[in-house]
Write a protein that holds these residues in place. Structure first.
Motif, PDB file in Angstrom:
ATOM      1  N   LEU A 186     -15.657   6.761  -6.748  1.00  0.00           N
ATOM      2  CA  LEU A 186     -16.002   7.280  -5.430  1.00  0.00           C
ATOM      3  C   LEU A 186     -15.865   8.800  -5.317  1.00  0.00           C
ATOM      4  O   LEU A 186     -16.220   9.376  -4.286  1.00  0.00           O
ATOM      5  CB  LEU A 186     -15.109   6.632  -4.360  1.00  0.00           C
ATOM      6  N   GLY A 187     -15.378   9.447  -6.349  1.00  0.00           N
ATOM      7  CA  GLY A 187     -15.240  10.899  -6.289  1.00  0.00           C
ATOM      8  C   GLY A 187     -14.194  11.351  -5.292  1.00  0.00           C
ATOM      9  O   GLY A 187     -14.367  12.364  -4.602  1.00  0.00           O
ATOM     10  N   LEU A 188     -13.103  10.586  -5.179  1.00  0.00           N
ATOM     11  CA  LEU A 188     -12.001  10.921  -4.274  1.00  0.00           C
ATOM     12  C   LEU A 188     -10.826  11.427  -5.105  1.00  0.00           C
ATOM     13  O   LEU A 188     -10.229  10.676  -5.877  1.00  0.00           O
ATOM     14  CB  LEU A 188     -11.586   9.701  -3.452  1.00  0.00           C
ATOM     15  N   ALA A 189     -10.520  12.698  -4.975  1.00  0.00           N
ATOM     16  CA  ALA A 189      -9.454  13.301  -5.764  1.00  0.00           C
ATOM     17  C   ALA A 189      -8.176  13.422  -4.951  1.00  0.00           C
ATOM     18  O   ALA A 189      -8.231  13.620  -3.730  1.00  0.00           O
ATOM     19  CB  ALA A 189      -9.894  14.695  -6.240  1.00  0.00           C
ATOM     20  N   PRO A 190      -7.021  13.290  -5.588  1.00  0.00           N
ATOM     21  CA  PRO A 190      -5.751  13.468  -4.865  1.00  0.00           C
ATOM     22  C   PRO A 190      -5.680  14.860  -4.223  1.00  0.00           C
ATOM     23  O   PRO A 190      -6.182  15.841  -4.789  1.00  0.00           O
ATOM     24  CB  PRO A 190      -4.689  13.301  -5.956  1.00  0.00           C
ATOM     25  N   PHE A 191      -5.061  14.916  -3.068  1.00  0.00           N
ATOM     26  CA  PHE A 191      -4.963  16.179  -2.332  1.00  0.00           C
ATOM     27  C   PHE A 191      -3.538  16.335  -1.822  1.00  0.00           C
ATOM     28  O   PHE A 191      -2.913  15.363  -1.376  1.00  0.00           O
ATOM     29  CB  PHE A 191      -5.953  16.174  -1.160  1.00  0.00           C
ATOM     30  N   HIS A 242       0.843  -1.180   0.000  1.00  0.00           N
ATOM     31  CA  HIS A 242       0.000   0.000   0.000  1.00  0.00           C
ATOM     32  C   HIS A 242       0.890   1.247   0.000  1.00  0.00           C
ATOM     33  O   HIS A 242       2.029   1.203   0.461  1.00  0.00           O
ATOM     34  CB  HIS A 242      -0.890   0.053   1.248  1.00  0.00           C
ATOM     35  N   GLN A 243       0.354   2.328  -0.524  1.00  0.00           N
ATOM     36  CA  GLN A 243       1.055   3.600  -0.434  1.00  0.00           C
ATOM     37  C   GLN A 243       0.198   4.581   0.375  1.00  0.00           C
ATOM     38  O   GLN A 243      -1.035   4.510   0.370  1.00  0.00           O
ATOM     39  CB  GLN A 243       1.345   4.188  -1.811  1.00  0.00           C
ATOM     40  N   LEU A 244       0.883   5.448   1.095  1.00  0.00           N
ATOM     41  CA  LEU A 244       0.178   6.459   1.877  1.00  0.00           C
ATOM     42  C   LEU A 244      -0.090   7.670   0.989  1.00  0.00           C
ATOM     43  O   LEU A 244       0.811   8.164   0.312  1.00  0.00           O
ATOM     44  CB  LEU A 244       1.017   6.881   3.084  1.00  0.00           C
ATOM     45  N   THR A 245      -1.326   8.122   0.980  1.00  0.00           N
ATOM     46  CA  THR A 245      -1.701   9.258   0.148  1.00  0.00           C
ATOM     47  C   THR A 245      -2.858  10.007   0.781  1.00  0.00           C
ATOM     48  O   THR A 245      -3.472   9.540   1.748  1.00  0.00           O
ATOM     49  CB  THR A 245      -2.079   8.786  -1.275  1.00  0.00           C
ATOM     50  N   TYR A 246      -3.163  11.171   0.225  1.00  0.00           N
ATOM     51  CA  TYR A 246      -4.263  11.991   0.716  1.00  0.00           C
ATOM     52  C   TYR A 246      -5.326  12.104  -0.368  1.00  0.00           C
ATOM     53  O   TYR A 246      -5.011  12.326  -1.550  1.00  0.00           O
ATOM     54  CB  TYR A 246      -3.766  13.391   1.093  1.00  0.00           C
ATOM     55  N   LEU A 247      -6.587  11.959   0.021  1.00  0.00           N
ATOM     56  CA  LEU A 247      -7.709  12.044  -0.902  1.00  0.00           C
ATOM     57  C   LEU A 247      -8.733  13.026  -0.347  1.00  0.00           C
ATOM     58  O   LEU A 247      -8.985  13.059   0.860  1.00  0.00           O
ATOM     59  CB  LEU A 247      -8.363  10.676  -1.105  1.00  0.00           C
ATOM     60  N   ARG A 248      -9.353  13.770  -1.256  1.00  0.00           N
ATOM     61  CA  ARG A 248     -10.378  14.738  -0.858  1.00  0.00           C
ATOM     62  C   ARG A 248     -11.729  14.294  -1.411  1.00  0.00           C
ATOM     63  O   ARG A 248     -11.844  13.931  -2.580  1.00  0.00           O
ATOM     64  CB  ARG A 248     -10.023  16.127  -1.385  1.00  0.00           C
ATOM     65  N   ILE A 249     -12.754  14.295  -0.547  1.00  0.00           N
ATOM     66  CA  ILE A 249     -14.096  13.905  -0.969  1.00  0.00           C
ATOM     67  C   ILE A 249     -14.713  15.061  -1.754  1.00  0.00           C
ATOM     68  O   ILE A 249     -14.870  16.171  -1.230  1.00  0.00           O
ATOM     69  CB  ILE A 249     -14.981  13.546   0.241  1.00  0.00           C
ATOM     70  N   SER A 250     -15.052  14.801  -3.027  1.00  0.00           N
ATOM     71  CA  SER A 250     -15.623  15.855  -3.879  1.00  0.00           C
ATOM     72  C   SER A 250     -17.109  16.048  -3.584  1.00  0.00           C
ATOM     73  O   SER A 250     -17.739  15.258  -2.870  1.00  0.00           O
ATOM     74  CB  SER A 250     -15.434  15.490  -5.354  1.00  0.00           C
ATOM     75  N   GLU A 251     -17.668  17.104  -4.140  1.00  0.00           N
ATOM     76  CA  GLU A 251     -19.080  17.411  -3.907  1.00  0.00           C
ATOM     77  C   GLU A 251     -20.012  16.406  -4.574  1.00  0.00           C
ATOM     78  O   GLU A 251     -21.186  16.294  -4.201  1.00  0.00           O
ATOM     79  CB  GLU A 251     -19.379  18.820  -4.412  1.00  0.00           C
ATOM     80  N   THR A 252     -19.519  15.678  -5.556  1.00  0.00           N
ATOM     81  CA  THR A 252     -20.350  14.686  -6.252  1.00  0.00           C
ATOM     82  C   THR A 252     -20.110  13.265  -5.749  1.00  0.00           C
ATOM     83  O   THR A 252     -20.655  12.316  -6.304  1.00  0.00           O
ATOM     84  CB  THR A 252     -20.068  14.739  -7.763  1.00  0.00           C
ATOM     85  N   HIS A 273     -18.237  13.849   4.788  1.00  0.00           N
ATOM     86  CA  HIS A 273     -18.821  15.013   4.125  1.00  0.00           C
ATOM     87  C   HIS A 273     -17.910  15.447   2.985  1.00  0.00           C
ATOM     88  O   HIS A 273     -16.710  15.122   2.964  1.00  0.00           O
ATOM     89  CB  HIS A 273     -19.001  16.174   5.106  1.00  0.00           C
ATOM     90  N   SER A 274     -18.472  16.195   2.045  1.00  0.00           N
ATOM     91  CA  SER A 274     -17.639  16.734   0.972  1.00  0.00           C
ATOM     92  C   SER A 274     -16.625  17.703   1.571  1.00  0.00           C
ATOM     93  O   SER A 274     -16.929  18.447   2.502  1.00  0.00           O
ATOM     94  CB  SER A 274     -18.508  17.458  -0.064  1.00  0.00           C
ATOM     95  N   GLY A 275     -15.438  17.683   1.028  1.00  0.00           N
ATOM     96  CA  GLY A 275     -14.369  18.525   1.542  1.00  0.00           C
ATOM     97  C   GLY A 275     -13.511  17.849   2.590  1.00  0.00           C
ATOM     98  O   GLY A 275     -12.453  18.372   2.949  1.00  0.00           O
ATOM     99  N   ASP A 276     -13.963  16.683   3.106  1.00  0.00           N
ATOM    100  CA  ASP A 276     -13.132  15.960   4.080  1.00  0.00           C
ATOM    101  C   ASP A 276     -11.843  15.483   3.407  1.00  0.00           C
ATOM    102  O   ASP A 276     -11.849  15.079   2.232  1.00  0.00           O
ATOM    103  CB  ASP A 276     -13.884  14.745   4.634  1.00  0.00           C
ATOM    104  N   ILE A 277     -10.760  15.541   4.161  1.00  0.00           N
ATOM    105  CA  ILE A 277      -9.465  15.066   3.666  1.00  0.00           C
ATOM    106  C   ILE A 277      -9.151  13.748   4.350  1.00  0.00           C
ATOM    107  O   ILE A 277      -9.065  13.681   5.580  1.00  0.00           O
ATOM    108  CB  ILE A 277      -8.340  16.080   3.954  1.00  0.00           C
ATOM    109  N   LEU A 278      -8.990  12.687   3.546  1.00  0.00           N
ATOM    110  CA  LEU A 278      -8.707  11.362   4.072  1.00  0.00           C
ATOM    111  C   LEU A 278      -7.225  11.035   3.873  1.00  0.00           C
ATOM    112  O   LEU A 278      -6.697  11.170   2.764  1.00  0.00           O
ATOM    113  CB  LEU A 278      -9.558  10.301   3.358  1.00  0.00           C
TER     114      LEU A 278
END
Length: 612
Positions: A308-313, A232-242, A287-292
């Protein structure tokens, strides 16, 4: 107990001072042991009573320094020292001269408006942090910083107690007291000379007191990750509005069961602030805007983004810093008596029991491919990730686990960083109280300590651990020497004999004599004691010569701040002896040129700024 004849009391004190200086210069005896020996010598020689000899341990200055050290620890544990050190480090990383310049300017300017002792105590953890980050020796930074704080005593009226002593002596003699910026101009010239001296010559003479036999450098979490061959790699994902994840709990999202994505932590907007939640639970609503902050297979990134609408952050440096203070990893061994032997990580429900994740297992130094389902054996090593708090609890399970390796990030944890705003408010109030004299400084500092403990910026145990007892014993043990010299007439002998040598001398000659007498007393006793003794004498000399008393008064002020030569002359210097691992000769070597510079400035500038 032996008794020294009364006529020899002063000479006995001079011998004690000389022996203490020789022992310090030899660097063969701990300074605190020398200080205790001084107390015993004054007590057993019947120079001072028991209460007088021990008075240093109850002196307000000693209590003040202890409290200031606790304030410095509060700044360290809440991350204030870390951010100040990072800022200075970032802006001076390319140049050692720039680093020294910034430290000395910051120390001098702050010390000009508040207690110099407080500034040095606050700056010690900051300097230690900078030294660790930049690779410099702390001993090459602490001494210039403290010298700059000493010179700040020549900048403003409130910078150091001797200034107030001299001003009050002038007022008592019927002259106008000194104003806040009366002697700032010549003081700035002295400060400029100190900075130039340190940058051009002094820095080459600074000792490098780093411990030679340092332990091997610790590896980072990323290195452990690689060693266990985590897929696995560690990364950050942002939940989009859609994103379809909006409104679902982590348990309902299926991120782990369907996509193999593990959430290590997440941050959410709460009342306009982004709040980090480390150690997530299944019932947290997304919620949208959450950073995972997640661990996932690299090849799944495109599918996750589209489905899932998870964009790199890309988090800011501060956000990354906060996460490193919350989230970590360690390597542990399975104890031979562990209850996990014979069970797989999945069967043992490791996450449910310990609220931690296992990302790899090694057996005989080889990573296991199907580590989740392979029964564990004694001496298997596990890569465990989660919050540092939960990891600390895991370490306490000594019958099940043995700590194998802690990564380098563990040394940089700031345990109370969430209390940083509170610590800044406490410090701001302390500075304002010092500037506007709302209350005695010692009361303000002790209130700051109580406020730090009550608001959980640090615990009471942390406060006690922060105190450098060796420095306090050194200061407390040497303070009675001033009382001993006064009671035995030793001070009068020094002043009288030297003044008599210049009975019919010119004002300039007397200025020279006055400077070196005050500087001598300053480096033997303390700057405050020397000012108390010499200020009335300086004014009296000026009256006898029918000249203005201000040049003589300024000479006392400048000489009283020239405590460069001994580690006991000022609390500002005493504080750095232990963290800098300095020797007595270091102060002589670095301090003599500075003493000469202050004298030159005093001889030429004081009569020019304050005519006879």
């Amino acid at each position: 107990m032996f008794t020294v004849p009364l006529a020899l009391h002063a000479h006995y004190v001079f011998v004690v001072i000389a022996l203490a200086a020789l022992l310090m210069a030899s660097n063969r005896v701990r300074y605190d042991m020398i200080a205790i020996s001084v107390v015993l010598a004054l007590m057993l020689g019947d120079i001072l009573s028991v209460s007088e000899a021990m008075a240093g341990f109850g002196n307000p200055v000693v209590v003040l320094i202890a409290a200031l050290l606790v304030v410095g620890e509060m700044l360290d544990r809440t991350g204030v020292a870390r951010f100040v050190g990072d800022w200075i480090g970032r802006h001076s990383r390319s140049s050692a001269n720039k680093l020294l310049l910034m430290l000395m300017l910051a120390s001098a300017l702050l010390s000009a408006v508040m207690s110099s002792t407080a500034v040095v105590a606050i700056f010690i953890p900051i300097v230690l942090r900078i030294a660790k980050q930049t690779g410099h020796s702390a001993s090459q930074l602490l001494l210039p910083m403290s010298y700059a704080a000493l010179v700040s005593g020549m900048l403003t009226l409130i910078a150091t107690p001797p200034n107030l002593v001299v001003s009050e002596a002038l007022n008592t003699a019927g002259y106008a007291p000194l104003r806040f910026f009366t002697f700032t101009a010549p003081g700035l010239i002295v400060l400029a000379g100190l900075i130039g001296y340190m940058l051009l010559w002094g820095r080459h003479w600074l000792p490098d007191n780093r411990v030679a036999a340092e332990r091997s450098p610790q590896r980072s979490i990323q290195a452990l990750w690689h060693e266990y061959q985590v897929d696995h790699q560690l990364t950050y994902l942002r939940i989009s509005e859609t994103s379809p994840l909006q409104g679902k709990t982590i348990g309902q999202s299926g991120l782990y069961n369907r996509y193999g994505i593990r959430i290590l932590d997440l941050s959410q907007q709460t009342r306009g602030w982004r709040k980090l939640k480390a150690g997530v639970s299944p019932d947290i609503v997304l919620h949208s805007g959450d950073i995972l902050h997640v661990a996932m297979h690299p090849e799944d990134s495109d599918r996750v983004e589209q489905t899932l609408g998870l964009a790199p952050f890309h988090p800011s440096q501060m956000e990354t810093q906060y996460r490193s203070w919350e989230f970590g990893a360690v390597s542990v061994l399975i104890h031979p008596d562990s209850k996990l032997i014979g069970k797989s990580v999945r069967d043992a429900r490791f996450r449910d029991h310990y609220d931690l994740d296992v990302y790899g297992v090694r057996r005989k130094r080889e990573p296991l491919a199907d580590y989740q389902n392979t029964p564990l054996q004694a001496s298997d090593s596990l890569l465990v990730t989660g919050t540092w708090t939960k990891i600390a609890r895991l370490k306490q399970q000594k019958h099940d686990f043995v700590l194998l390796e802690t990564p380098s990030e563990a040394d940089d944890i700031v345990p109370a960083y969430k209390r940083m705003p509170v610590a800044l408010v406490i410090i701001a109030l302390l500075v304002l109280s010092s500037v506007f004299n709302w209350m005695p400084l010692i009361a303000a500092v002790m209130l700051a300590v109580i406020a730090g403990v009550v608001t959980r910026c640090l615990s009471a145990a942390d406060a006690y651990r922060a105190i450098h007892w060796q420095s306090l014993v050194l200061l407390a043990g040497m303070l009675p020497l001033a009382e001993a010299l006064q009671q035995t007439g030793g001070t009068d002998m020094i002043v009288g004999s030297l003044i008599s040598l210049a009975a019919d001398a010119s004002p300039h000659t007397l200025l020279v004599m006055l400077f070196f007498i005050t500087a001598l007393l300053t480096n033997i006793l303390s700057n405050t004691a020397s000012a108390v003794l010499m200020a009335p004498i300086a004014i009296s000399i000026a009256d006898q010569l029918s000249v203005s008393p201000y040049p003589m008064a300024m000479t006392v002020i400048f000489a009283a701040s020239a405590a460069f030569l001994t580690p006991v002359a000022s609390p500002i210097i005493t504080l750095i002896v232990e963290p800098g691992k300095y020797r007595f000769i270091d102060f002589i070597k670095l301090g003599l040129p500075m003493l000469g510079w202050v004298f030159v400035c005093c001889y030429y500038l004081v009569p020019w700024f304050f005519p006879w």
